[in-house]
Design a protein around this motif. Structure first.
Motif, PDB file in Angstrom:
ATOM      1  N   GLU A 433      35.940  34.550  23.835  1.00  9.65           N
ATOM      2  CA  GLU A 433      36.934  35.561  24.216  1.00  9.65           C
ATOM      3  C   GLU A 433      36.493  36.417  25.562  1.00  9.65           C
ATOM      4  OE1 GLU A 433      37.677  38.144  21.072  1.00  9.65           O
ATOM      5  OE2 GLU A 433      38.433  36.594  19.662  1.00  9.65           O
ATOM      6  N   ASP A 434      35.153  36.576  25.578  1.00  5.96           N
ATOM      7  CA  ASP A 434      34.625  37.472  26.487  1.00  5.96           C
ATOM      8  C   ASP A 434      34.834  36.573  28.120  1.00  5.96           C
ATOM      9  OD1 ASP A 434      34.010  39.518  24.800  1.00  5.96           O
ATOM     10  OD2 ASP A 434      31.871  39.087  25.043  1.00  5.96           O
ATOM     11  N   TYR A 436      37.023  34.142  28.623  1.00  7.82           N
ATOM     12  CA  TYR A 436      38.448  34.182  28.911  1.00  7.82           C
ATOM     13  C   TYR A 436      38.887  35.386  29.685  1.00  7.82           C
ATOM     14  CZ  TYR A 436      43.481  33.485  28.450  1.00  7.82           C
ATOM     15  OH  TYR A 436      44.551  33.537  28.476  1.00  7.82           O
ATOM     16  N   GLU A 437      38.355  36.445  29.048  1.00  8.29           N
ATOM     17  CA  GLU A 437      38.805  37.857  30.035  1.00  8.29           C
ATOM     18  C   GLU A 437      38.178  37.737  31.281  1.00  8.29           C
ATOM     19  OE1 GLU A 437      37.556  41.146  27.592  1.00  8.29           O
ATOM     20  OE2 GLU A 437      38.749  40.720  25.772  1.00  8.29           O
ATOM     21  N   SER A 440      40.243  35.378  33.223  1.00  9.31           N
ATOM     22  CA  SER A 440      41.525  36.047  33.599  1.00  9.31           C
ATOM     23  C   SER A 440      41.475  36.864  34.875  1.00  9.31           C
ATOM     24  CB  SER A 440      42.284  36.382  32.277  1.00  9.31           C
ATOM     25  OG  SER A 440      41.679  37.777  32.136  1.00  9.31           O
ATOM     26  N   ARG A 441      40.558  37.404  35.093  1.00  7.61           N
ATOM     27  CA  ARG A 441      40.340  38.194  36.203  1.00  7.61           C
ATOM     28  C   ARG A 441      40.101  37.326  37.477  1.00  7.61           C
ATOM     29  NH1 ARG A 441      37.193  41.265  32.280  1.00  7.61           N
ATOM     30  NH2 ARG A 441      35.266  40.583  33.428  1.00  7.61           N
ATOM     31  N   SER A 461      45.016  38.494  34.482  1.00  6.80           N
ATOM     32  CA  SER A 461      45.177  39.707  33.905  1.00  6.80           C
ATOM     33  C   SER A 461      45.890  40.350  34.670  1.00  6.80           C
ATOM     34  CB  SER A 461      43.470  40.278  33.699  1.00  6.80           C
ATOM     35  OG  SER A 461      43.173  40.282  35.151  1.00  6.80           O
TER      36      SER A 461
END
Length: 465
Positions: A433-434, A436-437, A440-441, A461
């Motif tokens: 999850e981390d 992936y974020e 996305s940036r 993002s």
């Protein structure tokens, strides 16, 4: 003369003049061949296939896609089980002409074209007794393999393919060419270590090479009833083996090879393969408990690495459905669950029921990269390969049952190169999850409109104002 379809109008004369590769539209000679990919279940008809000869061609093709509002797919080796190399009615950026491999033996590195397949790289490095981790078949595209992480026979010794990525040249969605390395665009370079083709078209990669003067294998074939004992023994050997040792347990249909007893041909067999980055005498020492097992046939020999890479090549024109689960451990109960999965495996077929050891240099690699599965010690990979469309439901159900059977030991993380389209939750679990974020940036910086979405997609993002 071939009949031209309206799709031909998607390729203006000006584009044809400046584009140095080849283009194919429906009705062109060679179009059907150009749209054929590894998985014969995939039957899509792109409006345009742009077979690029250079990074400049890639930029031109992307511009054409923007002008004509065409969905973009990128084809390296065409090996994606989900057929991500093709777009129905869209534009395919085909890199298959860009297959050069330049080896620098002094620097122990190779610069590899974005369309190269594993055999291109392995055959080029072999004369120098050098190698890097590659896919386990010779037809896998180097680019997609590496960008997705890159799990192969040499990973315990040399790390994942992306661990050996030194630099990449990337054409972004807006047509710019950027260099990604530890010193240039470092955040993009980080994202290319497992983030796949989400950020642009990688037209070349520079990979670290390692000394590999000799490669050895021990391949044992056993009757399936002896499989559980063999797999337990293999587990015990690999869990204490040096990093040079790797391989897999593989339930397969007995192949029609000279060294395979006739009674096993066309029947379910349990194969145990130990690969060893070193001489066969050392392999025999490490594999002694395995070699003490009663078996029906074996091959124990030194072998050129490039030849090993061809041993399990999948026959062309087959239907494919794969998945995987990465395990936190492999107790006897997990071994039993894995072996039981072979009982309903489609036989005869080219299907494989695989158990891979991880660990070694894989586990020691950078925990910062978006590869949460690298810490898992074992991976189960049901690899459905068959010919008859009538078997589609049967094979897919078998793959799902195998996953369900080992779920009590699963970590939840997954190597996305091993699976098809299994939903966005599985994509996130492939990165964590981390991570992936963070990906996305990076996506928002290099592909804010999600042009490159025919992949295990990372969505850009949205900035909070």
């Amino acid at each position: 003369m071939a009949t031209r379809t309206p799709a031909a109008e998607a390729v203006p004369a000006a584009f044809r003049t400046e584009f140095t590769g080849e283009t194919y539209v429906p009705g062109d000679p060679g179009y059907d061949e150009a749209r054929t990919v590894f998985n014969s279940m995939i039957d899509r008809r792109p409006a345009v296939i742009a077979r690029c000869a250079s990074a400049a061609d890639v930029a031109r093709a992307l511009r054409l896609a923007r002008e004509q509002d065409l969905e973009v797919a990128v084809r390296g080796g065409g090996h994606s089980v989900a057929g991500m190399a093709l777009s129905e009615g869209g534009l395919v950026i085909d890199l298959s002409r860009m297959r050069s491999v330049e080896v620098d033996p002094d620097a122990r590195s190779a610069r590899v074209g974005g369309g190269a397949v594993m055999s291109d790289l392995d055959r080029a490095t072999q004369p120098y007794a050098l190698a890097t981790t590659g896919g386990r078949v010779s037809t896998t595209g180097v680019g997609g393999f590496t960008l997705g992480g890159g799990s192969g026979w040499l990973e315990r010794a040399f790390g994942l393919a992306c661990d050996n990525l030194l630099a990449a040249d990337v054409v972004t969605a807006d047509g710019r060419t950027v260099r990604a390395s530890a010193d240039e665009n470092p955040e993009l370079f980080w994202a290319l270590h497992g983030g796949g083709g989400n950020f642009g078209v990688v037209t070349s990669l520079t990979l670290r090479l390692h000394d590999l003067p000799v490669m050895s294998i021990a391949l044992l074939l056993l009757r399936p009833e002896n499989g559980p004992e063999a797999v337990r023994t293999y587990r015990d050997v690999l869990e204490s083996a040096p990093d040079a040792a790797g391989g897999a347990s593989i339930y397969i249909t007995g192949p029609p090879e000279e060294w395979v007893p006739e009674a096993l041909v066309g029947r379910l067999v349990c194969g145990v393969l130990m690969t060893y980055a070193g001489p066969v005498a050392e392999l025999r020492d490490v594999a002694a408990p395995l070699l003490a097992l009663e078996r029906e046939a074996d091959v124990i020999t030194e072998i050129p690495y490039a030849d090993l890479q061809c041993m399990l090549d999948d026959p062309p024109g087959m239907r494919n459905y794969w998945s995987a689960e990465y395990l936190d451990g492999l107790p006897d109960e997990a071994v039993s669950a894995y072996c039981a999965g072979a009982a309903t495996m489609p036989v005869p077929s080219a299907t494989q029921h695989v158990l891979f050891p991880m660990g070694g240099a894989v586990a020691r690699g950078s925990a910062d990269y978006p590869l949460p599965w690298r810490s898992s010690p074992w991976a189960v990979h049901p690899f459905g390969v068959w010919e008859d469309e009538a078997d589609d439901d049967r094979v897919r159900e078998w793959v799902r049952r195998v996953r369900a059977a080992v779920m009590p030991w699963a970590s939840g993380a997954v190597y996305l190169n091993f699976i098809g389209r299994e939903g966005q939750e599985r994509v996130v679990s492939g990165f964590g999850e981390d991570a992936y974020e963070r990906l996305s940036r990076v996506k928002a910086d290099y592909d804010p409109d999600n042009v490159f979405h025919l992949n295990h997609n990372v969505k850009p993002s949205v900035a909070v104002v």
